[in-house]
Every structure is written in C-alpha cells, then in structure tokens.
Design an enzyme around this catalytic site. Structure first.
Site, PDB file in Angstrom:
ATOM      1  N   GLY A  21      27.004 -21.357 -47.816  1.00  0.00           N
ATOM      2  CA  GLY A  21      25.663 -21.493 -47.236  1.00  0.00           C
ATOM      3  C   GLY A  21      24.553 -20.989 -48.135  1.00  0.00           C
ATOM      4  N   ARG A  72      38.167 -12.751 -43.760  1.00  0.00           N
ATOM      5  CA  ARG A  72      39.114 -11.661 -43.491  1.00  0.00           C
ATOM      6  C   ARG A  72      39.948 -11.941 -42.253  1.00  0.00           C
ATOM      7  NH1 ARG A  72      34.409  -7.269 -43.712  1.00  0.00           N
ATOM      8  NH2 ARG A  72      33.539  -8.935 -42.444  1.00  0.00           N
ATOM      9  N   TYR A 152      34.268  -9.152 -65.639  1.00  0.00           N
ATOM     10  CA  TYR A 152      34.853  -7.805 -65.511  1.00  0.00           C
ATOM     11  C   TYR A 152      36.166  -7.818 -64.714  1.00  0.00           C
ATOM     12  CZ  TYR A 152      31.968  -7.333 -61.170  1.00  0.00           C
ATOM     13  OH  TYR A 152      31.375  -7.500 -59.945  1.00  0.00           O
ATOM     14  N   GLY A 194      28.900 -15.353 -65.962  1.00  0.00           N
ATOM     15  CA  GLY A 194      28.025 -14.222 -66.248  1.00  0.00           C
ATOM     16  C   GLY A 194      26.877 -14.279 -65.250  1.00  0.00           C
TER      17      GLY A 194
HETATM   18  C1  HXC Z   1      27.538   2.288 -51.247  1.00  0.00           C
HETATM   19  C2  HXC Z   1      27.915   0.923 -49.436  1.00  0.00           C
HETATM   20  C3  HXC Z   1      26.846   0.068 -49.815  1.00  0.00           C
HETATM   21  C4  HXC Z   1      26.112   0.418 -50.999  1.00  0.00           C
HETATM   22  C5  HXC Z   1      27.721  -0.719 -48.010  1.00  0.00           C
HETATM   23  N1  HXC Z   1      28.416   0.377 -48.316  1.00  0.00           N
HETATM   24  N2  HXC Z   1      26.753  -0.936 -48.909  1.00  0.00           N
HETATM   25  N3  HXC Z   1      28.256   2.008 -50.147  1.00  0.00           N
HETATM   26  N4  HXC Z   1      26.511   1.511 -51.683  1.00  0.00           N
HETATM   27  N5  HXC Z   1      25.094  -0.324 -51.443  1.00  0.00           N
HETATM   28  C6  HXC Z   1      29.519   0.950 -47.540  1.00  0.00           C
HETATM   29  C7  HXC Z   1      29.001   1.483 -46.226  1.00  0.00           C
HETATM   30  O1  HXC Z   1      28.568   2.810 -46.363  1.00  0.00           O
HETATM   31  C8  HXC Z   1      30.220   1.384 -45.310  1.00  0.00           C
HETATM   32  O2  HXC Z   1      31.092   2.480 -45.461  1.00  0.00           O
HETATM   33  C9  HXC Z   1      30.959   0.163 -45.864  1.00  0.00           C
HETATM   34  O3  HXC Z   1      30.483  -0.046 -47.200  1.00  0.00           O
HETATM   35  C10 HXC Z   1      30.654  -1.060 -45.022  1.00  0.00           C
HETATM   36  O4  HXC Z   1      29.256  -1.254 -44.990  1.00  0.00           O
HETATM   37  P1  HXC Z   1      28.557  -2.270 -43.976  1.00  0.00           P
HETATM   38  O5  HXC Z   1      27.097  -2.273 -44.278  1.00  0.00           O
HETATM   39  O6  HXC Z   1      29.005  -1.982 -42.581  1.00  0.00           O
HETATM   40  O7  HXC Z   1      29.228  -3.654 -44.390  1.00  0.00           O
HETATM   41  P2  HXC Z   1      28.859  -5.148 -43.993  1.00  0.00           P
HETATM   42  O8  HXC Z   1      27.679  -5.186 -43.067  1.00  0.00           O
HETATM   43  O9  HXC Z   1      30.120  -5.803 -43.578  1.00  0.00           O
HETATM   44  O10 HXC Z   1      28.347  -5.776 -45.370  1.00  0.00           O
HETATM   45  C11 HXC Z   1      29.245  -6.041 -46.415  1.00  0.00           C
HETATM   46  C12 HXC Z   1      28.575  -5.829 -47.754  1.00  0.00           C
HETATM   47  C13 HXC Z   1      27.239  -6.633 -47.863  1.00  0.00           C
HETATM   48  C14 HXC Z   1      29.576  -6.206 -48.841  1.00  0.00           C
HETATM   49  C15 HXC Z   1      28.249  -4.337 -47.876  1.00  0.00           C
HETATM   50  O11 HXC Z   1      26.610  -6.364 -49.091  1.00  0.00           O
HETATM   51  C16 HXC Z   1      27.466  -8.132 -47.725  1.00  0.00           C
HETATM   52  O12 HXC Z   1      27.480  -8.660 -46.613  1.00  0.00           O
HETATM   53  N6  HXC Z   1      27.627  -8.844 -48.857  1.00  0.00           N
HETATM   54  C17 HXC Z   1      27.918 -10.299 -48.881  1.00  0.00           C
HETATM   55  C18 HXC Z   1      27.245 -11.006 -50.010  1.00  0.00           C
HETATM   56  C19 HXC Z   1      27.262 -10.344 -51.351  1.00  0.00           C
HETATM   57  O13 HXC Z   1      27.599  -9.149 -51.504  1.00  0.00           O
HETATM   58  N7  HXC Z   1      26.858 -11.143 -52.383  1.00  0.00           N
HETATM   59  C20 HXC Z   1      26.786 -10.651 -53.747  1.00  0.00           C
HETATM   60  C21 HXC Z   1      27.909 -11.174 -54.558  1.00  0.00           C
HETATM   61  S1  HXC Z   1      27.494 -10.958 -56.198  1.00  0.00           S
HETATM   62  P3  HXC Z   1      31.071   3.752 -44.422  1.00  0.00           P
HETATM   63  O14 HXC Z   1      32.210   4.600 -44.858  1.00  0.00           O
HETATM   64  O15 HXC Z   1      29.729   4.384 -44.639  1.00  0.00           O
HETATM   65  O16 HXC Z   1      31.220   3.175 -43.054  1.00  0.00           O
HETATM   66  C22 HXC Z   1      28.806 -10.733 -57.151  1.00  0.00           C
HETATM   67  C23 HXC Z   1      28.459 -10.821 -58.611  1.00  0.00           C
HETATM   68  C24 HXC Z   1      29.536 -10.352 -59.534  1.00  0.00           C
HETATM   69  O17 HXC Z   1      29.894 -10.554 -56.702  1.00  0.00           O
HETATM   70  C25 HXC Z   1      29.235 -10.366 -61.012  1.00  0.00           C
HETATM   71  C26 HXC Z   1      27.841 -10.374 -61.507  1.00  0.00           C
HETATM   72  C27 HXC Z   1      27.681 -10.570 -62.986  1.00  0.00           C
HETATM   73  P1  NAP Z   2      25.809 -14.867 -52.369  1.00  0.00           P
HETATM   74  O1  NAP Z   2      24.773 -15.916 -52.188  1.00  0.00           O
HETATM   75  O2  NAP Z   2      25.594 -13.544 -51.717  1.00  0.00           O
HETATM   76  O3  NAP Z   2      27.205 -15.480 -51.938  1.00  0.00           O
HETATM   77  C1  NAP Z   2      28.231 -14.786 -51.288  1.00  0.00           C
HETATM   78  C2  NAP Z   2      28.635 -15.577 -50.061  1.00  0.00           C
HETATM   79  O4  NAP Z   2      29.807 -15.022 -49.489  1.00  0.00           O
HETATM   80  C3  NAP Z   2      27.573 -15.589 -48.963  1.00  0.00           C
HETATM   81  O5  NAP Z   2      27.287 -16.927 -48.619  1.00  0.00           O
HETATM   82  C4  NAP Z   2      28.208 -14.852 -47.798  1.00  0.00           C
HETATM   83  O6  NAP Z   2      27.795 -15.426 -46.558  1.00  0.00           O
HETATM   84  C5  NAP Z   2      29.699 -15.090 -48.078  1.00  0.00           C
HETATM   85  N1  NAP Z   2      30.536 -14.061 -47.467  1.00  0.00           N
HETATM   86  C6  NAP Z   2      30.456 -12.717 -47.622  1.00  0.00           C
HETATM   87  N2  NAP Z   2      31.376 -12.101 -46.876  1.00  0.00           N
HETATM   88  C7  NAP Z   2      32.066 -13.075 -46.249  1.00  0.00           C
HETATM   89  C8  NAP Z   2      33.154 -13.066 -45.329  1.00  0.00           C
HETATM   90  N3  NAP Z   2      33.717 -11.918 -44.907  1.00  0.00           N
HETATM   91  N4  NAP Z   2      33.627 -14.255 -44.878  1.00  0.00           N
HETATM   92  C9  NAP Z   2      33.057 -15.410 -45.293  1.00  0.00           C
HETATM   93  N5  NAP Z   2      32.040 -15.483 -46.155  1.00  0.00           N
HETATM   94  C10 NAP Z   2      31.548 -14.324 -46.621  1.00  0.00           C
HETATM   95  O7  NAP Z   2      25.997 -14.536 -53.924  1.00  0.00           O
HETATM   96  P2  NAP Z   2      26.317 -15.498 -55.183  1.00  0.00           P
HETATM   97  O8  NAP Z   2      25.662 -14.866 -56.353  1.00  0.00           O
HETATM   98  O9  NAP Z   2      26.035 -16.910 -54.857  1.00  0.00           O
HETATM   99  O10 NAP Z   2      27.899 -15.284 -55.361  1.00  0.00           O
HETATM  100  C11 NAP Z   2      28.819 -16.343 -55.218  1.00  0.00           C
HETATM  101  C12 NAP Z   2      30.082 -16.039 -56.000  1.00  0.00           C
HETATM  102  O11 NAP Z   2      29.793 -15.960 -57.395  1.00  0.00           O
HETATM  103  C13 NAP Z   2      30.753 -14.718 -55.648  1.00  0.00           C
HETATM  104  O12 NAP Z   2      32.158 -14.873 -55.715  1.00  0.00           O
HETATM  105  C14 NAP Z   2      30.302 -13.793 -56.754  1.00  0.00           C
HETATM  106  O13 NAP Z   2      31.185 -12.714 -56.957  1.00  0.00           O
HETATM  107  C15 NAP Z   2      30.329 -14.769 -57.908  1.00  0.00           C
HETATM  108  N6  NAP Z   2      29.549 -14.384 -59.073  1.00  0.00           N
HETATM  109  C16 NAP Z   2      28.194 -14.396 -59.017  1.00  0.00           C
HETATM  110  C17 NAP Z   2      27.461 -14.095 -60.165  1.00  0.00           C
HETATM  111  C18 NAP Z   2      25.963 -14.140 -60.176  1.00  0.00           C
HETATM  112  O14 NAP Z   2      25.370 -13.755 -61.172  1.00  0.00           O
HETATM  113  N7  NAP Z   2      25.312 -14.618 -59.136  1.00  0.00           N
HETATM  114  C19 NAP Z   2      28.144 -13.744 -61.330  1.00  0.00           C
HETATM  115  C20 NAP Z   2      29.529 -13.720 -61.340  1.00  0.00           C
HETATM  116  C21 NAP Z   2      30.233 -14.066 -60.206  1.00  0.00           C
HETATM  117  P3  NAP Z   2      27.729 -14.620 -45.159  1.00  0.00           P
HETATM  118  O15 NAP Z   2      26.964 -13.378 -45.420  1.00  0.00           O
HETATM  119  O16 NAP Z   2      27.084 -15.597 -44.233  1.00  0.00           O
HETATM  120  O17 NAP Z   2      29.155 -14.369 -44.761  1.00  0.00           O
END
Ligand code: HXC
Ligand code: NAP
Length: 285
Positions: A21, A72, A152, A194
């Site tokens: 999405g 999950r 990484y 990257g």
């Molecule tokens: C430290 C944190 C934290 C933070 C959450 N936690 N955020 N700890 N720093 N910034 C901890 C909380 O304290 C809690 O532990 C536990 O993690 C769960 O937190 P919640 O907020 O309840 O989790 P939730 O609402 O389920 O959210 C999950 C999430 C959130 C992962 C934290 O960011 C999310 O929904 N992300 C989805 C999309 C995403 O992350 N996209 C980016 C991908 S980019 P405690 O013990 O306190 O309960 C990517 C790029 C890679 O992967 C490479 C780039 C080059």
């Molecule tokens: P993003 O927009 O935050 O994408 C992450 C997606 O994962 C969101 O759509 C989120 O949607 C979904 N998601 C998170 N938790 C989920 C769950 N429990 N079940 C189902 N869906 C879940 O970030 P992005 O940058 O596009 O990242 C996409 C992918 O690229 C990831 O694998 C990331 O590690 C990888 N990546 C990104 C970069 C970068 O520079 N952007 C670099 C290297 C790798 P909901 O919150 O609605 O669930």
C-alpha cells in the site's frame, strides 16, 4: 527512469505484494500493473490499502485486490492467497516487501523491540513464503518469490540490529529454498536496495534533523539515491519469465554504496589532484 520490459511482460500473472500500500511496494506494484499483471496488495492498514488500490487502478487501468493482512498471522496470509485465487483464478508470484524498522542504540532497546521487527521481517516473510509454497506445491504449480532485503543483511549494521538480524534471516531463507524448492519449479531471489526515499523509511531512519546531517547521497559513489522505477524494473525482471534461470541470487541496487563504505582506501577520493601531483613528485617521477 523508464519502464524496461516490453508491454505485456507480466500478462496473465497474479502477483502478491506484501506491504504493497505504500512506498517501494506501491511503486513496484504499479509497474507490475503497467506490464499487464493482476495485483494483490496486503498490509495491516485497510484504509491505506483501499486508497492505493483505487489510485493504482485509475492510473494504470489494471486490476488490484486489496486484502488487509498482518504477516505475523499465518491464517490471515492463507486468506489473502484464497482471495487471490477466487478473484484472479490463481497466484503466480510473491514479493515479500513488508518490513518494520527503526534506529536506536541496541542497549536502549527492550527485548520486545527486537521481537516486533524480527516478527515482521523474518517470521512474516517465512509465514508468507510457507503459505504460498504449500499452495503451489499442492497444485503442482510453479511460482516465484522475490524478497526485499538490504545490504546490511550480510555486512550487519549497528543501530538497526533487529532489522539486520531479520534481513540476514530472509537472505538465508531465500538461498535455502532456492535449492530445496527448485524441484517444484519454485524460484527464490532477493534484491538488496540501498537508499530509496520513502516516507516509511525516511521517517524512521532519518528522523528530525538527521536527514540534514546525514545526506544518504553523500555515501554513494554515484552521488544520488535510487529512483523507484529503477527498483521496479529489476523487480519486474526477477518476477518475469525472462529471469527463469536466475535462482538463489541477491542483486544489489545501491549505486555502489556498500562496497565503497567497506573499501579500505575509498576515503582517498577526498585527496585533490594537486596532492596526487605532490605525491608523484615525492616518488621521484
Ligand atoms: C526504540 C522502539 C521504537 C524506536 C518502537 N519501539 N519504536 N524502540 N526505538 N523508535 C519498541 C517499543 O518501545 C515497543 O517495545 C516495541 O518496539 C513495539 O512498539 P510499538 O510501537 O507497539 O509497535 P507497532 O505499533 O507494532 O509498530 C511497529 C514498528 C513501526 C516497527 C515499531 O515502526 C511500524 O509499524 N513500522 C512499519 C513500517 C516501517 O517500519 N517501514 C520502514 C522500513 S525501512 P516495549 O518494550 O516498549 O513495549 C527499512 C529500510 C532498510 O527497512 C534499509 C535502508 C537502507
Ligand atoms: P514502507 O513504505 O514503510 O513499507 C513497509 C510496508 O510494510 C508498509 O506498507 C507497512 O504497511 C507494511 N507492514 C509493516 N508491518 C506489517 C505487518 N505486520 N504485516 C503486513 N504488512 C506490514 O517502507 P519502504 O521504504 O517502502 O520499505 C519497503 C521494503 O524495502 C522493506 O522491506 C524495507 O526493508 C526495504 N528497503 C527499503 C529501503 C529504502 O531506502 N526505502 C532500503 C532497503 C530496503 P502497514 O503499516 O499498513 O502494515
């Protein structure tokens, strides 16, 4: 920055994109639609999925099915696959793209913080892969997995330890099943991007002033971040029949970033020409 494959390259294929999405999942899904695929997108937030599905159908004229699902929860993934089958008559490929991530010194994390990331990244990818794999094997149907990792996954990285552990596991899963499930005509590959700007990644990995302090482009030999279409081109190729003999591979798309930052003497690019002239003279040339 144009589409690379010929029109219709994914015609007749139904592709599931987890996390489809938003961000990179949305961009890759859009290109799959332009190439003729049917698209299934899933993630936790129904309203985000519904909006994206509507926009993508309007923009491309293709068919998109949006099914909320938490990766999950194994039963929810089975429901997504069943919905894909009843709407489009089958499923041909899965892009494991959903992820969770944040930056933090590891000693500041709770143990739950590790669980939350690894459960999405590694267990979520494993669950989705297992559900789709069982589905294909039972139907004696070929299939393709494409898993989004990052560089990484093999170098490791401080400050994103849960994500690094999760992505390393996904890479091991990719390579393991590439061999084990090849006999079922199921291919598994990965892409290691990257930096590609997205709201999801930037807000969590470069929050606040960090984005001004650490410009990702400066770390990259090509001096720029990635364009979504560049990633979409690679993903479409790896899901298409044109890559039919590629299996168990991870392809890096990072402008040379990780090699540069691992290279012992990469910093010598800061040495200006005049200094090289001086060094040559010192050598007696
Ligand atoms: C430290 C944190 C934290 C933070 C959450 N936690 N955020 N700890 N720093 N910034 C901890 C909380 O304290 C809690 O532990 C536990 O993690 C769960 O937190 P919640 O907020 O309840 O989790 P939730 O609402 O389920 O959210 C999950 C999430 C959130 C992962 C934290 O960011 C999310 O929904 N992300 C989805 C999309 C995403 O992350 N996209 C980016 C991908 S980019 P405690 O013990 O306190 O309960 C990517 C790029 C890679 O992967 C490479 C780039 C080059
Ligand atoms: P993003 O927009 O935050 O994408 C992450 C997606 O994962 C969101 O759509 C989120 O949607 C979904 N998601 C998170 N938790 C989920 C769950 N429990 N079940 C189902 N869906 C879940 O970030 P992005 O940058 O596009 O990242 C996409 C992918 O690229 C990831 O694998 C990331 O590690 C990888 N990546 C990104 C970069 C970068 O520079 N952007 C670099 C290297 C790798 P909901 O919150 O609605 O669930």
């Amino acid at each position: 920055m144009e589409g690379m494959l010929k029109p219709g390259a994914l015609q007749g294929k139904t592709i599931l994109v987890t996390g489809g999405g938003t961000g990179l999942g949305r961009s890759m899904g859009k290109y799959f639609l332009e190439l003729g695929a049917n698209l299934v997108i899933s993630s936790r937030k129904k309203e985000v999925l519904d909006r994206t599905a509507e926009e993508l159908m309007k923009e491309t004229g293709g068919k998109v099915l949006a099914v909320p699902c938490d990766v999950r929860k194994y039963e929810e993934i089975e429901q997504v696959i069943a919905a894909a089958e009843s709407t489009f008559g089958g499923l041909h490929a899965v892009l494991n793209n959903a992820a969770g991530n944040f930056i933090s010194p590891t000693e500041r994390l709770s143990h739950r913080a590790f669980d939350i990331v690894v459960d999405i990244v590694l267990k979520g990818t494993y669950y989705t892969t297992l559900a789709a794999g069982k589905h294909w094997i039972a139907r004696k149907q070929p299939g393709v997995f494409l898993n989004i990792v990052t560089t990484y996954a093999w170098t490791g990285s401080g400050y994103v330890v849960p994500s690094a552990c999760g992505k390393a596991g996904v890479l091991a899963l990719t390579r393991s099943l590439a061999v084990e499930w090849a006999k079922y005509k199921i291919r598994s590959n990965a892409i290691a991007p990257g930096p590609f700007p997205t709201e999801g990644a930037w807000s969590r990995l470069l929050p606040g002033d960090l984005v001004k302090k650490f410009d990702p482009a400066q770390r990259i030999p090509l001096q720029r971040v990635g364009e979504h279409q560049e990633l979409a081109n690679l993903a479409a190729f790896l899901l298409s029949d044109y890559s039919g003999y590629i299996n168990g591979e991870v392809i890096t798309i990072d402008g040379g970033e990780w090699l540069r930052n691992g290279g012992e003497f990469s910093h010598l690019e800061m040495v200006p020409d005049q200094m090289w002239d001086m060094l040559e003279k010192m050598r007696g040339k």
